[in-house]
Write an enzyme that holds these catalytic residues in place. Structure first.
Site, PDB file in Angstrom:
ATOM      1  N   ALA A   4     -10.511  11.601  -3.218  1.00 52.96           N
ATOM      2  CA  ALA A   4      -9.975  10.243  -3.299  1.00 52.96           C
ATOM      3  C   ALA A   4      -9.396   9.775  -1.961  1.00 52.96           C
ATOM      4  CB  ALA A   4      -8.915  10.191  -4.392  1.00 52.96           C
ATOM      5  N   HIS A   5      -8.895   8.537  -1.965  1.00 48.66           N
ATOM      6  CA  HIS A   5      -8.438   7.924  -0.717  1.00 48.66           C
ATOM      7  C   HIS A   5      -7.219   8.650  -0.137  1.00 48.66           C
ATOM      8  CE1 HIS A   5      -5.992   4.823  -3.321  1.00 48.66           C
ATOM      9  NE2 HIS A   5      -5.650   6.065  -3.567  1.00 48.66           N
TER      10      HIS A   5
END
Length: 356
Positions: free
Chosen positions: A241-242
């Site tokens: 994820a980010h």
């Protein structure tokens, strides 16, 4: 189809091993001990494979020095300290590589993109503005590279990969089919029962010698970049994820999921199906066993596991019932019971001592 073949002495030189036997023996491939034929070379990595090695039809074996005397029916060897490492090196020699270079006529490339002369751009590739593709990089068919993406030298980008979010990718990076690098991170702000999208303004930075499998997602950062450092290897079906930061030489097996803003150290190993919550830190040299859930930071190197071990189905059902019953009992009541039992044990021990 093209096939590579080598003399035994050539292979010995490639792995800096000691040759024993017929130096001009022609070998056309690597094989397992069980399936090997006289034109194959196989490897033996320990005593437990001696039986298979004795029965193998392989023309030559990669072995350690201490095993040679235990294989009297074989005559051709490459002797090395680490046979498995030698095998890994030789796989590159027998691998069928893409040798064509240039740009296929169906590719669409922005005039502002910079493409190395010795790169290969496959059919129906789309490359946006201000992109860079380095020397000897291979881009297979139907790849989409959005504006501002940069690729280093000697990379391999397999079919149907999407590179977006102005990702910066180092040298010798391999990205396999259907993976997305730099896609939009999962960022939303909740207000009055509605989700409000947060535009993802960061990017992705991938170091040198990184390998990413098929059907993976590495999201770009919300503000800061998502980072994979040098030597990271990632299996198929992995989600990063980010704003995640993965340290050098860390490996993740299939179906791992790493939530946002997590920092993972160097030389970690995550087995298959590991889940990691967001906003935590994991130290260097941490191993997490398969299907574990990492729910808090790990500050010391070592092996970590979570979850319940395997049971036969009926035993599992009984265990679940007991766990539920245990959960219904207040902790203070359990502590009082344990204290009472401890007092009884001490009383019995005291009585027994006095009788002696």
């Amino acid at each position: 189809m093209r096939f590579n073949h080598f003399h035994l002495d050539e292979l010995a030189q490639l792995v800096q091993g000691e040759l024993v036997g017929q130096s001009d023996l022609v070998l056309k491939g690597l094989s397992s001990l069980e399936q090997a034929q006289p034109h194959h070379i196989a490897f033996v990595i320990g005593d437990k494979y001696l039986k298979e090695a004795l029965n193998s039809k392989a023309g030559a074996l990669i072995i350690s020095a201490e095993l040679q005397s235990q294989l009297p029916n074989h005559k051709n060897f490459i002797i090395v300290p680490n046979p498995y490492l030698a095998f890994a090196i030789l796989t590159h020699s027998f691998e069928i590589k893409v040798t064509v270079r240039g740009i296929e006529r169906t590719a669409q490339i922005s005039p502002s993109a910079i493409i190395a002369d010795d790169a290969y751009i496959g059919h129906y590739v789309v490359i946006g503005e201000d992109c860079v593709v380095g020397n000897n990089t291979i881009i297979q068919s139907h790849v989409k590279i959005d504006d501002g993406v940069e690729l280093g030298k000697d990379c391999f980008i397999d079919s149907h990969v999407t590179l977006t979010g102005q990702a910066k990718i180092g040298d010798r990076v391999r990205i396999h089919a259907n993976t997305v690098i730099g896609g939009e991170g999962f960022g939303f702000a909740s207000y009055q029962g509605k989700w409000n999208r947060i535009a993802q303004l960061g990017s992705v930075r991938i170091g040198n010698d990184v390998r990413i499998g098929s059907n993976c997602s590495v999201d770009r950062g919300a503000l800061d970049d998502t980072i994979l450092e040098n030597g990271v290897i990632i299996d198929n079906l992995v989600q990063i994820a980010h704003n995640v930061h993965v340290g050098e030489n860390t490996a993740m097996a299939a179906k791992c999921g790493i939530a946002g803003s997590t920092t993972i150290g160097k030389n970690c190993i995550f087995a298959g199906g590991v889940g990691v919550v967001g906003h935590i830190k994991i130290a260097d040299k941490v191993t997490v066993t398969g299907m574990s859930m990492v729910s808090k930071s790990i500050s010391e190197a070592g092996s970590y596991s979570s979850g319940t071990g395997q049971f036969e189905t009926n035993q599992w059902k009984r265990t679940v019932v007991r766990l539920r019953q245990l959960a219904d009992v207040p902790l203070t009541k359990l502590v009082k019971k344990i204290d009472h039992m401890q007092a009884q044990i001490e009383s019995i021990e005291s009585t027994l001592k006095s009788r002696k």
